[in-house]
Design a protein around this motif. Sequence first.
Motif, PDB file in Angstrom:
ATOM      1  N   ARG A  61     -33.453 111.989  19.231  1.00  0.00           N
ATOM      2  CA  ARG A  61     -34.076 111.598  20.503  1.00  0.00           C
ATOM      3  C   ARG A  61     -35.493 112.140  20.656  1.00  0.00           C
ATOM      4  NH1 ARG A  61     -29.930 109.846  23.886  1.00  0.00           N
ATOM      5  NH2 ARG A  61     -27.819 110.479  23.253  1.00  0.00           N
ATOM      6  N   ASP A  62     -36.305 112.114  19.633  1.00  0.00           N
ATOM      7  CA  ASP A  62     -37.621 112.736  19.733  1.00  0.00           C
ATOM      8  C   ASP A  62     -38.727 111.769  20.134  1.00  0.00           C
ATOM      9  OD1 ASP A  62     -38.380 115.620  19.122  1.00  0.00           O
ATOM     10  OD2 ASP A  62     -40.057 114.536  18.230  1.00  0.00           O
ATOM     11  N   HIS A  80     -25.601 102.223  21.156  1.00  0.00           N
ATOM     12  CA  HIS A  80     -26.920 102.011  21.740  1.00  0.00           C
ATOM     13  C   HIS A  80     -26.777 101.438  23.151  1.00  0.00           C
ATOM     14  CE1 HIS A  80     -29.662 103.054  18.505  1.00  0.00           C
ATOM     15  NE2 HIS A  80     -28.847 102.465  17.646  1.00  0.00           N
ATOM     16  N   THR A 122     -27.312 111.538  16.980  1.00  0.00           N
ATOM     17  CA  THR A 122     -28.351 110.759  17.652  1.00  0.00           C
ATOM     18  C   THR A 122     -29.635 111.571  17.697  1.00  0.00           C
ATOM     19  OG1 THR A 122     -26.740 109.588  19.039  1.00  0.00           O
ATOM     20  CG2 THR A 122     -29.023 109.589  19.787  1.00  0.00           C
ATOM     21  N   LYS A 135     -29.850 106.432  15.599  1.00  0.00           N
ATOM     22  CA  LYS A 135     -28.470 106.856  15.388  1.00  0.00           C
ATOM     23  C   LYS A 135     -28.116 106.789  13.905  1.00  0.00           C
ATOM     24  CE  LYS A 135     -26.687 105.666  19.979  1.00  0.00           C
ATOM     25  NZ  LYS A 135     -26.226 107.012  20.353  1.00  0.00           N
ATOM     26  N   ASP A 170     -33.633 101.857  23.314  1.00  0.00           N
ATOM     27  CA  ASP A 170     -33.236 102.988  24.153  1.00  0.00           C
ATOM     28  C   ASP A 170     -33.903 104.299  23.722  1.00  0.00           C
ATOM     29  OD1 ASP A 170     -31.893 103.524  21.797  1.00  0.00           O
ATOM     30  OD2 ASP A 170     -29.878 103.306  22.639  1.00  0.00           O
ATOM     31  N   LYS A 171     -34.888 104.219  22.803  1.00  0.00           N
ATOM     32  CA  LYS A 171     -35.693 105.355  22.319  1.00  0.00           C
ATOM     33  C   LYS A 171     -34.948 106.243  21.337  1.00  0.00           C
ATOM     34  CE  LYS A 171     -37.715 105.628  26.979  1.00  0.00           C
ATOM     35  NZ  LYS A 171     -37.993 106.506  28.120  1.00  0.00           N
ATOM     36  N   THR A 172     -33.764 105.847  20.908  1.00  0.00           N
ATOM     37  CA  THR A 172     -32.956 106.699  20.028  1.00  0.00           C
ATOM     38  C   THR A 172     -32.867 106.137  18.612  1.00  0.00           C
ATOM     39  OG1 THR A 172     -30.804 105.637  20.403  1.00  0.00           O
ATOM     40  CG2 THR A 172     -31.505 107.309  22.006  1.00  0.00           C
ATOM     41  N   SER A 177     -32.046 101.990  14.977  1.00  0.00           N
ATOM     42  CA  SER A 177     -32.951 102.403  16.049  1.00  0.00           C
ATOM     43  C   SER A 177     -32.823 101.436  17.204  1.00  0.00           C
ATOM     44  CB  SER A 177     -34.403 102.442  15.552  1.00  0.00           C
ATOM     45  OG  SER A 177     -34.862 101.132  15.239  1.00  0.00           O
TER      46      SER A 177
END
Length: 299
Positions: free
Chosen positions: A137-138, A97, A135, A123, A119-121, A116
């Motif tokens: 990334r939506d 992250h 990862t 994993k 960083d908006k991701t 989560s």
Amino acid sequence: MTEGEIIHSLKAHTDFLYCLAISPHGKTLASASKDKTIKLWQLANGQEICTLKGHTDAVFQVVFSPDKQTLVSGSKDKTIKVWNLQTTQEIHTFLGHTNWVTSLAISPDGQILVSSGFDKTIKLWNLQTGEELCTLRDHSYPVTSVAISPDGQTLVSGSKDKSIKVWSLQNANLIGTLTGHSKEVESIAICSDGKTLVSGGLDETIKLWNIDINQVIRTQICGYLGSVHCLTFSPDGQTLASGHKDGTIRFWNLNTGEELFKLRGHGLKGVNSIVFSPDGNFLASCAFWDKTIQIWRLR
């Protein structure tokens, strides 16, 4: 379950508390704090067992593995740490992250860790080896909460982008997007039935969803209580508990939406973490701007 009473008030952290978790066998409570530490407690008598040190910034999340052997923590220092509960030593540090780690969940078989981040991701990791599997990334804003269904098939994520995403945990594909919140989603939880999802956030509502059909079942307006910071289901799946900005913990009949009772043990400080014991007889809570953990006996 008609009311509750405080049986232990735990005060050992030197800064704010962010998250609580209770072990699958119901004997151990873990607490995560801004003071960079994790503390383990005996749930029955409130005695401190030990302090885990290793993070270099606030610890936001803790979760026990289903096998009761390990604890996983996520921090503002962007790392995830895995701890051996027998030796109380750090086993692994997962790096990946690029911003704060905001939430954690472990699959029922104990093989996959989901994290989560700010960083908006999202994993997915192999919990045993530390390998990053993929990862997701939506989301367009930081992800605040993740949860895994009891059968291990479905992953759900809530975000500051006001949406909730439903994913297949097996192939990491996006199944659907749930929209309806008008502000940031702060917390999500999946019921033991595997299909009922609850979400709450800064829009002062609690929404109940059926994730089999990706539709909202009921919306409860909680404007008089303030933001909804945390949500959890009782182990039997009959009761929903929610923590609010006004310092209360509210208990709701899941089927009717009726408020059953409320608890107040943190003054007017917003409650930010609540967790049931596996037998449903106890609840632990903590609040923003508070260094105290309350353990409640429910009856």
